[in-house]
Write a protein that holds these residues in place. Structure first.
Motif, PDB file in Angstrom:
ATOM      1  N   PHE A 174      32.987  39.018  46.496  1.00 11.32           N
ATOM      2  CA  PHE A 174      34.354  39.400  46.886  1.00 11.32           C
ATOM      3  C   PHE A 174      35.044  40.118  45.742  1.00 11.32           C
ATOM      4  CE2 PHE A 174      34.259  35.582  49.875  1.00 11.32           C
ATOM      5  CZ  PHE A 174      33.902  36.379  50.948  1.00 11.32           C
ATOM      6  N   VAL A 175      34.863  39.567  44.542  1.00  6.49           N
ATOM      7  CA  VAL A 175      35.508  40.164  43.380  1.00  6.49           C
ATOM      8  C   VAL A 175      34.895  41.531  43.107  1.00  6.49           C
ATOM      9  CG1 VAL A 175      36.002  39.890  40.936  1.00  6.49           C
ATOM     10  CG2 VAL A 175      35.999  37.897  42.421  1.00  6.49           C
ATOM     11  N   VAL A 176      33.566  41.595  43.134  1.00  3.05           N
ATOM     12  CA  VAL A 176      32.880  42.842  42.848  1.00  3.05           C
ATOM     13  C   VAL A 176      33.361  43.937  43.796  1.00  3.05           C
ATOM     14  CG1 VAL A 176      30.654  43.998  42.831  1.00  3.05           C
ATOM     15  CG2 VAL A 176      30.837  41.659  41.982  1.00  3.05           C
ATOM     16  N   GLN A 177      33.335  43.622  45.091  1.00  3.98           N
ATOM     17  CA  GLN A 177      33.749  44.628  46.066  1.00  3.98           C
ATOM     18  C   GLN A 177      35.229  44.931  45.953  1.00  3.98           C
ATOM     19  OE1 GLN A 177      32.344  43.231  49.833  1.00  3.98           O
ATOM     20  NE2 GLN A 177      30.224  43.280  49.137  1.00  3.98           N
ATOM     21  N   GLY A 178      35.993  43.876  45.726  1.00  6.81           N
ATOM     22  CA  GLY A 178      37.437  44.075  45.607  1.00  6.81           C
ATOM     23  C   GLY A 178      37.786  44.986  44.453  1.00  6.81           C
ATOM     24  N   VAL A 200      39.029  34.011  36.540  1.00  8.02           N
ATOM     25  CA  VAL A 200      40.237  34.205  35.751  1.00  8.02           C
ATOM     26  C   VAL A 200      40.536  35.689  35.596  1.00  8.02           C
ATOM     27  CG1 VAL A 200      41.328  33.792  33.538  1.00  8.02           C
ATOM     28  CG2 VAL A 200      39.896  32.051  34.541  1.00  8.02           C
ATOM     29  N   ILE A 201      39.486  36.460  35.322  1.00  7.29           N
ATOM     30  CA  ILE A 201      39.657  37.909  35.221  1.00  7.29           C
ATOM     31  C   ILE A 201      40.213  38.452  36.535  1.00  7.29           C
ATOM     32  CG2 ILE A 201      38.382  40.079  35.049  1.00  7.29           C
ATOM     33  CD1 ILE A 201      38.312  38.965  32.401  1.00  7.29           C
ATOM     34  N   ALA A 202      39.615  37.973  37.632  1.00  7.31           N
ATOM     35  CA  ALA A 202      40.047  38.435  38.949  1.00  7.31           C
ATOM     36  C   ALA A 202      41.483  38.024  39.222  1.00  7.31           C
ATOM     37  CB  ALA A 202      39.127  37.883  40.027  1.00  7.31           C
ATOM     38  N   LEU A 203      41.851  36.815  38.805  1.00  3.79           N
ATOM     39  CA  LEU A 203      43.219  36.350  39.013  1.00  3.79           C
ATOM     40  C   LEU A 203      44.199  37.239  38.255  1.00  3.79           C
ATOM     41  CD1 LEU A 203      43.130  32.451  38.884  1.00  3.79           C
ATOM     42  CD2 LEU A 203      43.717  33.902  40.811  1.00  3.79           C
ATOM     43  N   ALA A 254      26.600  36.589  38.970  1.00  2.00           N
ATOM     44  CA  ALA A 254      25.302  37.004  39.491  1.00  2.00           C
ATOM     45  C   ALA A 254      25.461  38.024  40.604  1.00  2.00           C
ATOM     46  CB  ALA A 254      24.532  35.796  40.003  1.00  2.00           C
ATOM     47  N   ALA A 255      26.670  38.099  41.171  1.00  2.00           N
ATOM     48  CA  ALA A 255      26.914  39.102  42.198  1.00  2.00           C
ATOM     49  C   ALA A 255      26.631  40.499  41.663  1.00  2.00           C
ATOM     50  CB  ALA A 255      28.357  39.008  42.673  1.00  2.00           C
ATOM     51  N   TYR A 256      26.874  40.675  40.360  1.00  5.22           N
ATOM     52  CA  TYR A 256      26.662  41.995  39.768  1.00  5.22           C
ATOM     53  C   TYR A 256      25.200  42.407  39.744  1.00  5.22           C
ATOM     54  CZ  TYR A 256      31.394  42.998  38.568  1.00  5.22           C
ATOM     55  OH  TYR A 256      32.698  43.309  38.655  1.00  5.22           O
ATOM     56  N   ILE A 257      24.314  41.422  39.688  1.00  5.16           N
ATOM     57  CA  ILE A 257      22.906  41.802  39.701  1.00  5.16           C
ATOM     58  C   ILE A 257      22.306  41.569  41.077  1.00  5.16           C
ATOM     59  CG2 ILE A 257      22.545  41.556  37.233  1.00  5.16           C
ATOM     60  CD1 ILE A 257      21.308  38.829  37.796  1.00  5.16           C
ATOM     61  N   GLY A 258      23.197  41.575  42.046  1.00  4.59           N
ATOM     62  CA  GLY A 258      22.733  41.595  43.419  1.00  4.59           C
ATOM     63  C   GLY A 258      22.303  40.267  43.996  1.00  4.59           C
ATOM     64  N   ALA A 259      22.806  39.187  43.438  1.00 13.54           N
ATOM     65  CA  ALA A 259      22.378  37.886  43.939  1.00 13.54           C
ATOM     66  C   ALA A 259      23.332  37.327  44.986  1.00 13.54           C
ATOM     67  CB  ALA A 259      22.250  36.897  42.792  1.00 13.54           C
ATOM     68  N   GLY A 260      24.435  38.044  45.234  1.00 12.25           N
ATOM     69  CA  GLY A 260      25.381  37.555  46.221  1.00 12.25           C
ATOM     70  C   GLY A 260      26.259  36.454  45.662  1.00 12.25           C
ATOM     71  N   GLY A 261      26.790  35.643  46.564  1.00  9.27           N
ATOM     72  CA  GLY A 261      27.689  34.588  46.111  1.00  9.27           C
ATOM     73  C   GLY A 261      29.133  35.037  46.175  1.00  9.27           C
ATOM     74  N   LEU A 262      30.016  34.106  45.826  1.00  7.10           N
ATOM     75  CA  LEU A 262      31.452  34.376  45.964  1.00  7.10           C
ATOM     76  C   LEU A 262      31.918  35.502  45.056  1.00  7.10           C
ATOM     77  CD1 LEU A 262      32.689  30.715  46.307  1.00  7.10           C
ATOM     78  CD2 LEU A 262      32.795  32.479  48.045  1.00  7.10           C
ATOM     79  N   GLY A 263      31.129  35.748  43.989  1.00  7.46           N
ATOM     80  CA  GLY A 263      31.465  36.854  43.096  1.00  7.46           C
ATOM     81  C   GLY A 263      31.505  38.185  43.840  1.00  7.46           C
ATOM     82  N   VAL A 283      39.849  40.537  45.740  1.00  6.58           N
ATOM     83  CA  VAL A 283      39.678  40.004  44.383  1.00  6.58           C
ATOM     84  C   VAL A 283      40.258  38.607  44.283  1.00  6.58           C
ATOM     85  CG1 VAL A 283      40.335  40.310  41.985  1.00  6.58           C
ATOM     86  CG2 VAL A 283      39.671  42.283  43.336  1.00  6.58           C
ATOM     87  N   LEU A 284      41.476  38.478  44.790  1.00  8.89           N
ATOM     88  CA  LEU A 284      42.116  37.162  44.715  1.00  8.89           C
ATOM     89  C   LEU A 284      41.380  36.135  45.553  1.00  8.89           C
ATOM     90  CD1 LEU A 284      45.955  37.727  44.668  1.00  8.89           C
ATOM     91  CD2 LEU A 284      44.484  36.820  42.889  1.00  8.89           C
ATOM     92  N   ALA A 285      40.921  36.571  46.718  1.00  8.91           N
ATOM     93  CA  ALA A 285      40.189  35.642  47.573  1.00  8.91           C
ATOM     94  C   ALA A 285      38.948  35.136  46.838  1.00  8.91           C
ATOM     95  CB  ALA A 285      39.788  36.331  48.868  1.00  8.91           C
ATOM     96  N   GLY A 286      38.245  36.065  46.178  1.00 11.49           N
ATOM     97  CA  GLY A 286      37.071  35.661  45.406  1.00 11.49           C
ATOM     98  C   GLY A 286      37.448  34.686  44.312  1.00 11.49           C
ATOM     99  N   ALA A 287      38.506  35.008  43.572  1.00 10.54           N
ATOM    100  CA  ALA A 287      38.919  34.152  42.461  1.00 10.54           C
ATOM    101  C   ALA A 287      39.289  32.765  42.949  1.00 10.54           C
ATOM    102  CB  ALA A 287      40.102  34.780  41.732  1.00 10.54           C
ATOM    103  N   ILE A 288      40.098  32.739  44.004  1.00  6.31           N
ATOM    104  CA  ILE A 288      40.556  31.442  44.512  1.00  6.31           C
ATOM    105  C   ILE A 288      39.376  30.633  45.036  1.00  6.31           C
ATOM    106  CG2 ILE A 288      41.912  30.329  46.320  1.00  6.31           C
ATOM    107  CD1 ILE A 288      43.918  32.632  46.025  1.00  6.31           C
ATOM    108  N   SER A 289      38.497  31.297  45.792  1.00  5.24           N
ATOM    109  CA  SER A 289      37.406  30.517  46.393  1.00  5.24           C
ATOM    110  C   SER A 289      36.461  29.987  45.315  1.00  5.24           C
ATOM    111  CB  SER A 289      36.657  31.356  47.416  1.00  5.24           C
ATOM    112  OG  SER A 289      36.184  32.539  46.804  1.00  5.24           O
ATOM    113  N   MET A 290      36.150  30.816  44.308  1.00  6.41           N
ATOM    114  CA  MET A 290      35.209  30.298  43.306  1.00  6.41           C
ATOM    115  C   MET A 290      35.870  29.245  42.430  1.00  6.41           C
ATOM    116  SD  MET A 290      34.698  33.428  40.610  1.00  6.41           S
ATOM    117  CE  MET A 290      34.345  34.648  41.825  1.00  6.41           C
TER     118      MET A 290
END
Lengths: 368, 256, 494
Positions: free
Chosen positions: C444-448, B99-102, C433-442, C457-464
């Motif tokens: 995309f958001v982190v890097q974005g 949601v934040i990202a959206l 969990a992406a923030y603590i280095g665990a990977g996952g769809l997050g 960012v949007l791709a991450g949001a939509i996919s998750m």
């Protein structure tokens, strides 16, 4: 005692259908009467009742309360003037008992002291201790108690008319009987005009001053319970009140109206000789033995009197073959058949013997 | 009686002791205490921002959520409300980071900035309003028709029925929604930092980025405490404003 | 819209509604006849509005000019005028093929949100929406890859097939189901094409390919419009249906040119297309974290739930503690897990130890997932009818047999509901969990966010978001599977 409620050719057709849920229903009700709307399910009795407080709109016809046409009145004001008790009680769970009862007085903007007094007196009327119950919540009460509060709430605004939709429908038979009796007692005190819906003909006969029997929205017979049992208008009524309607009629008579006032009395202190004389005078098999104050002591049979002993007190047998004068003939009949005395002793509240009756008296009463 | 007191102590006391122990441990081991004391003004500013985020979004989501949920039960909304409910139900399962990202990604499309306090508020609000709407709607719908019929039959107006009967009786369920919503708000508030919304998330994410457990703990502990505080306050608030006649009883409470 | 009005049986003129005598010829009217007339209603105004919109779109510069990703967008009308003047150069930058396959995928996102589950079968609009979008996507594809004649033939063939498919659905009154199947056919075809081209390494070279899509776009637009006209005159079952349908056509055209197309040019779908394999990897990583945590939570939570049903004092404590745990914000929980776990780690090396990455993520997630599972197990076992337990005891079952054969099967649906809550929550938390280095769809958001790449960012949001919704729907079905058949019958009867 004027006409309180008048229905004049009231008809209800639900929108989008041709079916007449209520078809030209007309009747009048005196002040203080209980009118029971009864009939098989789907006969329109609840619809008819709900048209009185305009929960359902009236398709055609008029309803007058105290001479006023309800369709000309503001629905909110109208409903506040009509007590309403529904089948599932519908107490507001978020309010205490006192708050529940004072809903309508509050809506009518009574002052606080008056409301408080009203709550107390109503709780007294329905036989619940005000101090104990007024701050409880509905869910802390049993079903029967809730129902009584429901009735009290209906009466809270002191409405001239009350509508009750199967108020005892959801309660088990034993409690229902008890509540019915209590309700009748309350009604003795408050004398409201009541429209009462039920599908149970026994309840109708017990509670009603007038019974209004409906089928498919049409009025079949409007009469007092006695009249309906004695002179059912047609086969439908006959079937509906049941093959045992004669037995049911017995419910409508109390013993005190039927009893004979000359029971074969003998004082317990009387000698056996005297007792034998009395016995032959009455020509019965038993003598009713009373003590000095006229209270019932027992029975003395013919054979007992032939035996040893000096006074009747020596031979008297205890008996259960007696009933209070307020009991119905149905109970009396049952008692007579339970005991082999052939008659039943009638006592008053003090256990004083006030009369007697046997099956012939009952027959005579039914014939009249 | 003693066993009850004991149970109560265990139930309330044990977690408190554990919490305090964990906090002391964390603060001691990584020097979070020193960090907090050194940066006291910043700590207060961040906490203030954090509370502001939480309180503003809560006010909005409660007022708008309850209003929308109530309006949905009114006449004329029968066809629209199931659609809204379906959307709300789906919306609820979208992750908070999503949601934040959206908000960050989509707000520019409608001409707003995706960075700052306002987008954070919008995102957290959008995220937290769903349970309030859902529970308000479900709560009012669940008020038994008998009660409503009795109220109508007694001559209550529509407003009176709503405010004296429907809302008070739906209140336990509505409060449940508000508590869920608050949990979501306090859970999402740290993420607001990611899109420039400020708050204690700053220290948490800085700590993670620098792999400095001290800074991170200095942020995470107050965040957790604020969450517990809000939950506790709402529990008390619930006991105060919900009528005893419709409160969940002991057995149900135990199950919660 | 057609409505019935009473007419006089004698002179056939219109009558007022409850007339007993004809106003015009004075004949007595006992049974009036009825005539259908056309009168404007809401739906008609909608139609009028749609026609105006359609007409304007023809001249408005944003359609379908912007479609072609030109600096100066121009209208369909302008395009018609300059059809033969158009040069290919401005089209080069735009990757149309990728679009034609991604459009249906995007449509799925939209319609999963709007028409969930069964609703899809009842309404024709998602299918029709897909139809239009597919035509717009597919026809240019034909023109890009085949000779002009062949492209026309293919277009005509596709059009005829689809049209008759829909027509049969409409006349049979099964348009809803027809659309539903169509929806999936589109989906599969698109997926196939996409994967096919991916395997050819097509996308990497695509920018170099010259495409002439003028014909394609324009003909697609012409065909859709023609279809509306034809359908309007001949094939609609009910008039009102058609107004709505027309609205859908217009809506889809507008939506395509305003929302879909920008998303493709620079947006998340382009991002997906570019990062197809990465999306897959991250999804798997995401699910792995959730899955392991869930496994731990189930293995620990269900026995604990069973235990506390037998020990009421423990029950209160356990439920209270786990309810406190769940109030802790997830990022703060990660914040706790990292220092705690790295202090356990003997190296005390935060960067390489277990304090960072998957381990703290899984631990935190498992702690969160515990509450719904313990609570639902507890509630479920509490609510098992005591008479059934007594019956079991009466049959001589041991308490273990009782648990496994009677209580747990009856409790399964409720426990499954707890699992569902856990999973949805887990997907959300694992994103962080992406923030603590665990990977996952997050990721995309982190890097974005770090690189200010909106698309990522949007791709991450939509996919998750999609992942959470799909998990939710899937587990809802799973709830149904674990419900004992006997209980289902009971529910159906109720």
């Amino acid at each position: 005692m004027g006409t309180m409620l008048k229905l004049d050719k009231v008809t209800k057709i639900y929108p989008g259908t041709d079916f007449r849920a209520v078809d030209e229903l007309s009747f009048e009700l005196e002040e203080g009467e209980i009118c029971i709307l009864v009939g098989p399910s789907g006969c329109g009795k609840t619809t008819a009742m709900k048209m009185i407080n305009r929960l359902h709109s009236i398709t055609s016809g008029k309803i007058y309360i105290d001479g006023q046409d309800v369709s000309s009145m503001d629905t909110i004001q109208l409903r506040r003037r009509i007590g309403y008790v529904i089948q599932n009680v519908g107490l507001f769970p978020n309010m205490t008992i006192a708050e529940n009862i004072s809903v309508i007085p509050n809506l009518l903007k009574w002052d606080k002291r008056k409301i408080n007094e009203r709550v107390h007196s109503l709780l007294e009327i329905v036989n619940l201790s005000a101090e104990e119950y007024k701050d409880r919540y509905p869910r802390e009460l049993s079903g029967g108690q809730q129902q009584r509060i429901g009735v009290a709430r209906g009466m809270a605004g002191d409405p001239p008319i009350m509508l009750m939709d199967e108020p005892f429908g959801a309660i088990d038979p034993t409690n229902r009987d008890h509540l019915q009796n209590e309700f009748l007692k309350i009604q003795e005190k408050v004398k409201k005009t009541i429209v009462f819906v039920t599908h149970d003909i026994d309840e109708a006969i017990k509670m009603g001053d007038k019974i209004c029997l409906l089928r498919d929205g049409k009025l079949i017979q409007f009469a007092s319970p006695e009249e309906m049992l004695t002179y059912p208008k047609n086969d439908f009524v006959r079937d509906f009140v049941g093959g045992d309607r004669t037995i049911k009629r017995l419910n409508l008579f109390s013993i005190s109206k039927v009893k004979r006032d000359d029971p074969p009395l003998i004082k317990a202190s009387a000698g056996l000789e005297e007792a034998r004389g009395t016995l032959s005078e009455y020509g019965t098999d038993y003598l009713v033995v009373v003590d000095e104050n006229g209270r019932l002591a027992g029975l003395a049979a013919n054979e007992d009197l032939q035996g040893k002993g000096e006074t009747v007190a020596d031979v008297v047998q205890r008996t259960n073959a007696y009933l209070d004068g307020t009991a119905s003939l149905k109970e009396a009949l049952s008692e007579i058949f339970t005991h082999d005395t052939g008659f039943l002793i009638v006592v008053d509240g003090d256990n004083k013997v006030s009369g007697w009756l046997d099956t012939n008296d009952i027959k005579k009463a039914l014939k009249d | 009686m003693t066993s009850k007191v004991f149970t109560g102590l265990v139930r309330k006391g044990l977690p408190a002791i554990i919490t305090v122990a964990v906090i002391i441990f964390l603060y001691k081991t990584y020097g979070a205490w020193e960090y907090t004391v050194e940066n006291l003004p910043e700590f207060f500013r961040l906490t203030f921002e954090h509370l502001l985020l939480v309180l503003i979004t809560m006010c909005f989501s409660i007022s708008i959520g309850v209003t929308l949920g109530t309006v949905m039960t009114r006449e004329g909304w029968e066809k629209i409300s199931p659609v809204i409910m379906a959307v709300v139900n789906v919306w609820q399962s979208i992750p908070s980071l999503g949601v934040i990202a959206l908000a960050y990604g989509l707000l520019p499309f409608i001409g707003l900035s995706g960075i700052g306090m306002v987008p954070s508020l919008i995102a957290i609000f959008m995220f937290s309003v769903a349970p309030v709407v859902r529970n308000t709607y479900a709560g009012i719908e669940s008020v038994s028709s008998d009660i409503k019929e009795a109220a109508i039959g007694m001559g209550m107006t529509k407003q009176q029925i709503l405010f004296r009967i429907e809302l008070p009786n739906a209140l336990p369920i509505i409060m449940g929604g508000i508590r869920t919503s608050t949990a979501l708000v306090v859970g999402t508030a740290p993420l607001a930092f990611l899109i420039g919304g400020g708050g204690l998330g700053f220290w948490i994410f800085t700590g993670i980025a620098l792999v400095d457990m001290g800074i991170m703990t200095a942020g995470a502990v107050p965040v957790a405490l604020i969450a517990m505080l809000f939950d506790f306050l709402l529990e008390i608030g619930e006991k105060m404003i919900v009528s005893r006649g419709v409160q969940a009883d002991e057995a149900q409470l135990a199950a919660l | 819209m057609k409505t019935k009005v009473p007419i006089c049986p004698a002179c056939k003129k219109e009558l007022p509604e409850d007339a007993t005598q004809c106003v015009y010829c004075a004949a007595e009217v006992t049974k009036p006849k009825f005539r259908e007339i056309f009168s404007w209603k809401v739906s008609d105004r909608f139609f009028l509005f749609s026609v105006i919109l359609l007409f304007t779109t023809f001249f408005l510069p944003w359609f379908p000019g912007q479609f072609l990703y030109r600096d100066e967008p121009f209208s369909a009308f302008q395009m018609l005028l300059s059809m033969y003047d158009l040069e290919v150069e401005f089209l080069e930058s735009f990757n149309i093929l990728r679009m034609s396959q991604m459009v249906p995928l995007f449509a799925i996102v939209v319609f999963f949100l709007i028409y969930i589950g069964d609703y899809l079968k009842k309404t024709p609009y998602p299918g029709l929406f897909m139809f239009v979008i597919f035509l717009i996507g597919a026809i240019p594809f034909f023109f890009d890859n085949f000779s002009k004649v062949n492209a026309w033939v293919l277009t005509a063939a596709l059009f005829v097939v689809l049209f008759y498919y829909y027509k049969s659905g409409m006349t049979k009154g099964t348009i809803g189901r027809t659309s539903y199947y169509m929806f999936f056919v589109f989906f599969l075809i698109s997926l196939f094409l996409y994967l096919f081209h991916l395997s050819q390494g097509f996308y990497t070279q695509l920018d170099a390919i010259h495409i002439n899509e003028t014909y394609g776009f324009f003909s697609a637009w012409i065909i859709v419009s023609a279809m509306i006209v034809v359908a309007f005159f001949r094939y609609m079952v009910s008039v009102e249906d058609f107004w709505c349908l027309l609205g859908v056509f217009v809506f889809s055209l507008i939506a395509y040119s305003t929302v879909v197309q920008p998303l493709f040019v620079s947006g998340p779908l382009r991002f997906f297309a570019d990062n197809f394999s990465k999306t897959g990897i991250q999804t798997v990583a995401h699910l792995k974290i959730v899955g392991i945590a869930l496994g731990i939570a189930i293995v620990a939570g269900v026995p604990l739930g069973v235990y506390i049903t037998r020990h009421p004092v423990a029950a209160k404590t356990v439920l209270y503690i786990s309810s406190i745990l769940i109030t802790i914000p997830s990022i703060a929980m990660f914040g706790f897990m990292m220092p705690i776990l790295s202090s356990i780690d003997q190296n005390l090396d935060v960067v390489q130890g277990i304090g960072i990455g998957t381990v703290p993520a899984v631990t935190a997630l498992a702690l969160y997932s515990l509450l719904p599972i313990i609570r639902n197990t507890y509630i479920a076992l509490q609510s098992v009818d005591t008479s059934m337990i007594e019956a079991g005891i009466g049959m001589g079952m041991t308490s273990f047999q009782l648990l496994v054969r009677v209580e747990l099967p009856l409790a399964a649906p409720i426990i499954m509901a707890g699992v569902r809550t856990s999973v949805v929550m887990g997907v959300a938390i694992a994103a962080l969990a992406a923030y603590i280095g665990a990977g996952g769809l997050g990721d995309f958001v982190v890097q974005g966010l770090q690189r200010s790449t909106n698309a990522s960012v949007l791709a991450g949001a939509i996919s998750m978001g999609l992942l959470a919704i799909i998990c939710d729907i899937f587990l809802e079905k799973a709830e149904n599977w674990v419900t004992p058949t006997g209980l289902k019958v009971k529910q159906a009867m109720e």
